[in-house]
Design a protein around this motif. Structure first.
Motif, mmCIF file in Angstrom:
data_model
loop_
_atom_site.group_PDB
_atom_site.id
_atom_site.type_symbol
_atom_site.label_atom_id
_atom_site.label_comp_id
_atom_site.label_asym_id
_atom_site.label_seq_id
_atom_site.Cartn_x
_atom_site.Cartn_y
_atom_site.Cartn_z
ATOM 1 N N GLN A 170 -34.036 -68.817 51.909
ATOM 2 C CA GLN A 170 -34.356 -70.198 52.323
ATOM 3 C C GLN A 170 -35.175 -70.912 51.249
ATOM 4 O O GLN A 170 -36.055 -71.718 51.549
ATOM 5 C CB GLN A 170 -35.105 -70.207 53.664
ATOM 6 C CG GLN A 170 -34.355 -69.560 54.808
ATOM 7 C CD GLN A 170 -32.996 -70.203 55.054
ATOM 8 O OE1 GLN A 170 -32.913 -71.418 55.214
ATOM 9 N NE2 GLN A 170 -31.934 -69.408 55.064
ATOM 10 N N GLY A 171 -34.858 -70.602 49.988
ATOM 11 C CA GLY A 171 -35.597 -71.199 48.882
ATOM 12 C C GLY A 171 -34.812 -72.265 48.155
ATOM 13 O O GLY A 171 -33.693 -72.629 48.537
ATOM 14 N N LEU A 172 -35.396 -72.759 47.075
ATOM 15 C CA LEU A 172 -34.815 -73.823 46.262
ATOM 16 C C LEU A 172 -34.072 -73.243 45.073
ATOM 17 O O LEU A 172 -34.519 -72.264 44.469
ATOM 18 C CB LEU A 172 -35.916 -74.752 45.765
ATOM 19 C CG LEU A 172 -36.741 -75.447 46.848
ATOM 20 C CD1 LEU A 172 -37.962 -76.118 46.238
ATOM 21 C CD2 LEU A 172 -35.885 -76.479 47.590
ATOM 22 N N THR A 173 -32.955 -73.860 44.734
ATOM 23 C CA THR A 173 -32.208 -73.399 43.563
ATOM 24 C C THR A 173 -31.497 -74.573 42.895
ATOM 25 O O THR A 173 -31.062 -75.510 43.566
ATOM 26 C CB THR A 173 -31.206 -72.279 43.921
ATOM 27 O OG1 THR A 173 -30.612 -71.772 42.723
ATOM 28 C CG2 THR A 173 -30.122 -72.747 44.868
ATOM 29 N N THR A 174 -31.415 -74.516 41.570
ATOM 30 C CA THR A 174 -30.782 -75.547 40.760
ATOM 31 C C THR A 174 -29.670 -74.928 39.936
ATOM 32 O O THR A 174 -29.882 -73.909 39.276
ATOM 33 C CB THR A 174 -31.813 -76.194 39.810
ATOM 34 O OG1 THR A 174 -32.800 -76.884 40.580
ATOM 35 C CG2 THR A 174 -31.146 -77.170 38.847
ATOM 36 N N ALA A 175 -28.493 -75.537 39.987
ATOM 37 C CA ALA A 175 -27.356 -75.083 39.184
ATOM 38 C C ALA A 175 -27.137 -76.052 38.033
ATOM 39 O O ALA A 175 -26.954 -77.256 38.259
ATOM 40 C CB ALA A 175 -26.099 -74.985 40.034
ATOM 41 N N ILE A 176 -27.179 -75.541 36.805
ATOM 42 C CA ILE A 176 -26.917 -76.353 35.614
ATOM 43 C C ILE A 176 -25.437 -76.204 35.265
ATOM 44 O O ILE A 176 -24.969 -75.104 34.971
ATOM 45 C CB ILE A 176 -27.787 -75.904 34.426
ATOM 46 C CG1 ILE A 176 -29.259 -75.827 34.828
ATOM 47 C CG2 ILE A 176 -27.575 -76.846 33.255
ATOM 48 C CD1 ILE A 176 -29.903 -77.144 35.149
ATOM 49 N N LEU A 177 -24.720 -77.315 35.290
ATOM 50 C CA LEU A 177 -23.274 -77.296 35.163
ATOM 51 C C LEU A 177 -22.810 -78.134 33.973
ATOM 52 O O LEU A 177 -23.591 -78.838 33.351
ATOM 53 C CB LEU A 177 -22.644 -77.850 36.448
ATOM 54 C CG LEU A 177 -23.120 -77.208 37.756
ATOM 55 C CD1 LEU A 177 -22.627 -78.015 38.949
ATOM 56 C CD2 LEU A 177 -22.626 -75.779 37.844
ATOM 57 N N VAL A 178 -21.504 -78.061 33.700
ATOM 58 C CA VAL A 178 -20.888 -78.978 32.752
ATOM 59 C C VAL A 178 -20.560 -80.294 33.450
ATOM 60 O O VAL A 178 -20.703 -81.375 32.889
ATOM 61 C CB VAL A 178 -19.627 -78.353 32.124
ATOM 62 C CG1 VAL A 178 -18.846 -79.385 31.308
ATOM 63 C CG2 VAL A 178 -20.002 -77.163 31.245
ATOM 64 N N ASP A 179 -20.159 -80.216 34.727
ATOM 65 C CA ASP A 179 -19.729 -81.381 35.497
ATOM 66 C C ASP A 179 -20.164 -81.183 36.947
ATOM 67 O O ASP A 179 -19.783 -80.198 37.572
ATOM 68 C CB ASP A 179 -18.214 -81.522 35.386
ATOM 69 C CG ASP A 179 -17.639 -82.706 36.138
ATOM 70 O OD1 ASP A 179 -18.353 -83.319 36.957
ATOM 71 O OD2 ASP A 179 -16.454 -83.022 35.921
ATOM 72 N N GLY A 214 -15.553 -74.167 26.284
ATOM 73 C CA GLY A 214 -16.532 -73.160 25.885
ATOM 74 C C GLY A 214 -17.758 -73.726 25.198
ATOM 75 O O GLY A 214 -18.885 -73.328 25.468
ATOM 76 N N GLY A 215 -17.548 -74.694 24.288
ATOM 77 C CA GLY A 215 -18.675 -75.269 23.568
ATOM 78 C C GLY A 215 -19.658 -75.966 24.486
ATOM 79 O O GLY A 215 -20.878 -75.906 24.280
ATOM 80 N N LEU A 216 -19.144 -76.634 25.511
ATOM 81 C CA LEU A 216 -20.022 -77.327 26.456
ATOM 82 C C LEU A 216 -20.767 -76.334 27.342
ATOM 83 O O LEU A 216 -21.900 -76.600 27.763
ATOM 84 C CB LEU A 216 -19.214 -78.302 27.319
ATOM 85 C CG LEU A 216 -18.601 -79.489 26.579
ATOM 86 C CD1 LEU A 216 -17.814 -80.369 27.536
ATOM 87 C CD2 LEU A 216 -19.679 -80.304 25.877
ATOM 88 N N LEU A 217 -20.149 -75.203 27.617
ATOM 89 C CA LEU A 217 -20.839 -74.162 28.395
ATOM 90 C C LEU A 217 -22.018 -73.606 27.598
ATOM 91 O O LEU A 217 -23.050 -73.258 28.174
ATOM 92 C CB LEU A 217 -19.868 -73.040 28.763
ATOM 93 C CG LEU A 217 -18.821 -73.399 29.822
ATOM 94 C CD1 LEU A 217 -17.729 -72.334 29.888
ATOM 95 C CD2 LEU A 217 -19.467 -73.563 31.194
ATOM 96 N N VAL A 218 -21.860 -73.542 26.281
ATOM 97 C CA VAL A 218 -22.954 -73.052 25.433
ATOM 98 C C VAL A 218 -24.081 -74.082 25.386
ATOM 99 O O VAL A 218 -25.256 -73.743 25.564
ATOM 100 C CB VAL A 218 -22.455 -72.732 24.010
ATOM 101 C CG1 VAL A 218 -23.634 -72.408 23.103
ATOM 102 C CG2 VAL A 218 -21.473 -71.565 24.039
ATOM 103 N N MET A 243 -26.738 -64.344 25.992
ATOM 104 C CA MET A 243 -27.544 -64.262 24.779
ATOM 105 C C MET A 243 -27.715 -65.628 24.114
ATOM 106 O O MET A 243 -28.700 -65.855 23.412
ATOM 107 C CB MET A 243 -26.940 -63.252 23.805
ATOM 108 C CG MET A 243 -26.975 -61.817 24.340
ATOM 109 S SD MET A 243 -28.644 -61.251 24.797
ATOM 110 C CE MET A 243 -29.348 -60.940 23.178
ATOM 111 N N HIS A 244 -26.776 -66.547 24.355
ATOM 112 C CA HIS A 244 -26.991 -67.927 23.899
ATOM 113 C C HIS A 244 -28.227 -68.497 24.589
ATOM 114 O O HIS A 244 -29.082 -69.130 23.958
ATOM 115 C CB HIS A 244 -25.777 -68.804 24.221
ATOM 116 C CG HIS A 244 -24.575 -68.534 23.380
ATOM 117 N ND1 HIS A 244 -24.596 -68.590 22.000
ATOM 118 C CD2 HIS A 244 -23.294 -68.228 23.722
ATOM 119 C CE1 HIS A 244 -23.393 -68.323 21.529
ATOM 120 N NE2 HIS A 244 -22.593 -68.094 22.558
ATOM 121 N N THR A 245 -28.307 -68.289 25.897
ATOM 122 C CA THR A 245 -29.461 -68.800 26.642
ATOM 123 C C THR A 245 -30.745 -68.133 26.187
ATOM 124 O O THR A 245 -31.794 -68.783 26.082
ATOM 125 C CB THR A 245 -29.259 -68.578 28.156
ATOM 126 O OG1 THR A 245 -27.981 -69.071 28.547
ATOM 127 C CG2 THR A 245 -30.335 -69.300 28.958
#
Length: 301
Positions: A170-179, A214-218, A243-245
């Motif tokens: 029941q917590g908070l979460t943020t998803a970082i996406l391309v779109d 792929g480039g945008l995912l990086v 490993m990029h992150t």
């Protein structure tokens, strides 16, 4: 940050072919206004191979781009997508302190999470082991209990487990996406909706309709670490998206914590997706943690 130019006009600039984020940042840093949009001034700040065409388009037809921007912003609002500019008060403070911060963000959901005081990123391979999935969930739940927002990338595997762990607690979460409008991967459409239903956030720097290349995912990986005080790679090989992150986290001076995998009974000793974790701990780039030292980890963040 220069507020001489309205967000709508900055967005209109972004619609001009040949005007990228760097040119917009140059204009912002210069402190000029739309009244200064003449050929000589714009030529000083807009760079790149399409500079001449872009400058001419702004000088001759900026009103059309303003109309187009207004129409697109209205469409975004109609889809419950918030356009956030780097000049807005809602813009994440942590992004102002990273290299190459985005000019615009597209957000769905709880905007308060853009500047939540306590965030960690939990990341890892799509091809995780059952042990890795369990660690990701337990780590998310433990930090949710301490008031943290769990940041991840909605990918299959470890990312999914991190978001699910936060939601189950029941917590908070943020998803970082391309779109934020067209969820990738499609298998996690339901999870994205659950995040929204439970007061979470979907965030991207690209406009709706952007294909998840792929480039945008990086490049979006820098936004996962950038929004977080610490990054928790759970399972990864020595190469790959995780490993990029990790590298972005190191550039941004974020803390790194990795699970002590081999303290886990029955953990497979030849699992290739543990190689990156072993390397990070061995090279002292990350601190090892397990169930017994969560409090120590929390105190360090």
């Amino acid at each position: 940050m220069n507020n001489n130019i309205a967000k709508e006009d900055l967005f209109a600039l972004s619609l001009v072919e040949g005007v990228g984020a760097k040119s917009i940042k140059n204009i912002l840093d210069a402190g000029i206004s739309t009244q200064d949009f003449d050929e000589d001034t714009l030529s000083e700040y807009i760079k790149g191979p399409k500079k001449a065409t872009a400058v001419a388009a702004i000088v001759d037809n900026f009103g059309q781009y303003q109309e187009q921007a207004e129409h697109q912003i209205n469409e975004l609002e109609g889809s419950d997508i918030h356009l956030i500019c780097c000049t807005d008060t809602e813009y994440p403070f942590l992004y102002t302190r990273i290299p190459d911060p985005p000019v615009f963000l597209y957000a769905r959901g709880n905007l308060e999470l853009l500047n939540h005081k306590k965030n960690i990123a939990i990341i890892g391979t799509r091809k995780c082991s059952p042990f890795g999935k369990d660690i990701a969930k337990k780590t998310a739940k433990r930090f949710v209990a301490a008031g943290y927002n769990i940041v991840s990338g909605l990918a299959l595997g470890i990312d999914t487990a991190a978001h699910e762990g936060a939601l189950e607690a029941q917590g908070l979460t943020t998803a970082i996406l391309v779109d934020v409008a067209n969820i990738f991967p499609q298998e996690n459409n339901g999870l994205a909706q659950q995040i929204l239903n439970q007061n979470g956030l979907l965030l991207a720097e690209n406009p709706p309709g952007t294909f998840a290349l792929g480039g945008l995912l990086v490049t979006r990986d820098r936004l996962q670490s950038g929004l977080s005080s610490a990054v928790f790679p759970i399972e990864t090989d020595e190469k790959g998206g995780t490993m990029h992150t990790v590298r972005f986290a190191e550039e941004q001076n974020r803390l790194l914590f990795c699970p002590d995998l081999f303290s886990i009974k029955d953990y497979p000793r030849n699992f290739d997706k543990s190689n990156g974790i072993i390397k990070l701990i061995k090279e002292k780039r990350a601190m090892a943690y397990n169930a017994s030292n969560y409090e120590e980890v929390i105190e360090k963040i």
